[in-house]
Design an enzyme around this catalytic site. Structure first.
Site, PDB file in Angstrom:
ATOM      1  N   CYS A  86       0.828  -1.211   0.000  1.00  0.00           N
ATOM      2  CA  CYS A  86       0.000   0.000   0.000  1.00  0.00           C
ATOM      3  C   CYS A  86       0.866   1.266   0.000  1.00  0.00           C
ATOM      4  O   CYS A  86       1.483   1.571  -1.006  1.00  0.00           O
ATOM      5  CB  CYS A  86      -0.988  -0.063   1.164  1.00  0.00           C
ATOM      6  SG  CYS A  86      -2.437   0.958   0.890  1.00  0.00           S
ATOM      7  N   HIS A 194      -3.747  -5.641   1.198  1.00  0.00           N
ATOM      8  CA  HIS A 194      -3.033  -5.905   2.457  1.00  0.00           C
ATOM      9  C   HIS A 194      -3.073  -7.390   2.843  1.00  0.00           C
ATOM     10  O   HIS A 194      -3.958  -7.800   3.613  1.00  0.00           O
ATOM     11  CB  HIS A 194      -3.687  -5.103   3.588  1.00  0.00           C
ATOM     12  CG  HIS A 194      -3.436  -3.638   3.521  1.00  0.00           C
ATOM     13  ND1 HIS A 194      -2.390  -3.021   4.161  1.00  0.00           N
ATOM     14  CD2 HIS A 194      -4.098  -2.656   2.860  1.00  0.00           C
ATOM     15  CE1 HIS A 194      -2.415  -1.718   3.924  1.00  0.00           C
ATOM     16  NE2 HIS A 194      -3.450  -1.464   3.128  1.00  0.00           N
ATOM     17  N   GLU A 196      -1.280  -8.805   4.956  1.00  0.00           N
ATOM     18  CA  GLU A 196      -1.010  -8.921   6.403  1.00  0.00           C
ATOM     19  C   GLU A 196      -2.292  -8.807   7.233  1.00  0.00           C
ATOM     20  O   GLU A 196      -2.282  -9.074   8.428  1.00  0.00           O
ATOM     21  CB  GLU A 196       0.032  -7.872   6.841  1.00  0.00           C
ATOM     22  CG  GLU A 196      -0.458  -6.449   7.073  1.00  0.00           C
ATOM     23  CD  GLU A 196      -0.645  -5.632   5.802  1.00  0.00           C
ATOM     24  OE1 GLU A 196      -0.740  -6.218   4.707  1.00  0.00           O
ATOM     25  OE2 GLU A 196      -0.717  -4.386   5.916  1.00  0.00           O
TER      26      GLU A 196
HETATM   27  N1  LIG Z   1      -3.278   1.851   3.871  1.00  0.00           N
HETATM   28  C1  LIG Z   1      -2.391   2.599   3.299  1.00  0.00           C
HETATM   29  O1  LIG Z   1      -1.212   2.264   3.216  1.00  0.00           O
HETATM   30  C2  LIG Z   1      -2.855   3.907   2.738  1.00  0.00           C
HETATM   31  C3  LIG Z   1      -2.015   4.326   1.570  1.00  0.00           C
HETATM   32  C4  LIG Z   1      -2.115   5.770   1.189  1.00  0.00           C
HETATM   33  N2  LIG Z   1      -1.742   6.620   2.237  1.00  0.00           N
HETATM   34  C5  LIG Z   1      -3.455   6.048   0.543  1.00  0.00           C
HETATM   35  O2  LIG Z   1      -4.410   6.422   1.199  1.00  0.00           O
HETATM   36  O3  LIG Z   1      -3.538   5.861  -0.633  1.00  0.00           O
END
Ligand SMILES: NC(=O)CC[C@H](N)C(=O)O
EC number: 6.3.5.3
Length: 224
Positions: A86, A194, A196
């Site tokens: 992400c 994600h 994880e």
């Molecule tokens: N969960 C995250 O890593 C968010 C990623 C990033 N900050 C976004 O909103 O796109």
């Protein structure tokens, strides 16, 4: 297996990914503050999810200039496994370890929900325990997840088998519904979903378990 998780101001999935590596493969995980200049001995380096530097300027743009990133680039160049989840994927593109850029979702809304993802490539250290074309549930949680690349580079990325994960229902408008990519030598993976967050039934699923177990097996194989 020794894992280093880089922590930036605003990271918020750093402890989740540490726990995933511990619960899935009993890894020895070090948390590395972004102002460090060198990495501890590592088999894998992880750039976790979150909002590094509050996503100011562009997501990942400031984190990509952090003191530790010189060592991360060196580690990746020498063939070390680097995983960006992400915000970590956003940092990897900003650091030019992966091509493309992550733009605001086509809806302009933050999207946080479970998501069906197809495993497109299993010849990587991260996905080889899945079946080719298998569909898994990995949650997404992002505002800037629209993967964008110019036409020529996108065609090259597809031809070289570097599109590792694809959305079934493209939630953010990514070109070719791309959810995750590797570099040409496949030791660097960036993905918006994600894994994880799905390593235990108590948190809603276990589809991510093979992701972390796979990394561990790959590392052990190299060591042998
Ligand atoms: N969960 C995250 O890593 C968010 C990623 C990033 N900050 C976004 O909103 O796109």
């Amino acid at each position: 297996m020794k894992v280093s998780v880089i922590v930036f101001p605003g990271s918020n999935c750093d402890l989740d990914v540490k726990w995933a590596f511990e619960v899935c493969c009993n890894a020895d995980v070090s948390m590395v503050w972004h102002t460090e200049k060198s990495l501890p001995e590592s088999d894998v380096v992880v750039l976790p999810g979150g909002f590094s530097y509050g996503d100011y300027l562009r997501s990942g743009a400031m984190a990509a200039k952090s003191p530790i990133m010189g060592s991360v680039v060196e580690f990746a160049s020498s063939g070390g496994l680097v995983l960006g989840i992400c915000n970590g994927f956003q940092i990897l593109t900003e650091a030019h370890l992966l091509p493309g850029v992550l733009l605001p979702n086509v809806s302009t809304k933050f999207i946080c929900r479970p998501c069906k993802i197809r495993i497109e490539q299993i010849d990587t250290p991260f996905t080889f325990l899945y079946k080719q074309g298998e569909v898994v549930n990995f949650p997404i949680a992002h505002h800037e997840g629209l993967f964008y690349l110019d036409d020529t580079s996108l065609a090259k990325l597809e031809e070289s088998g570097c599109v590792t994960l694809r959305y079934l229902n493209n939630p953010n408008g990514s070109l070719n519904a791309i959810a995750g990519i590797t570099n040409a030598s496949k030791n660097v993976l960036g993905l918006m979903p994600h894994p994880e967050r799905v390593v235990h039934p108590l948190v809603g699923g276990q589809d991510g378990v093979r992701f972390f177990k796979g990394i561990n097996e790959w590392v052990k194989e190299i060591r042998r």
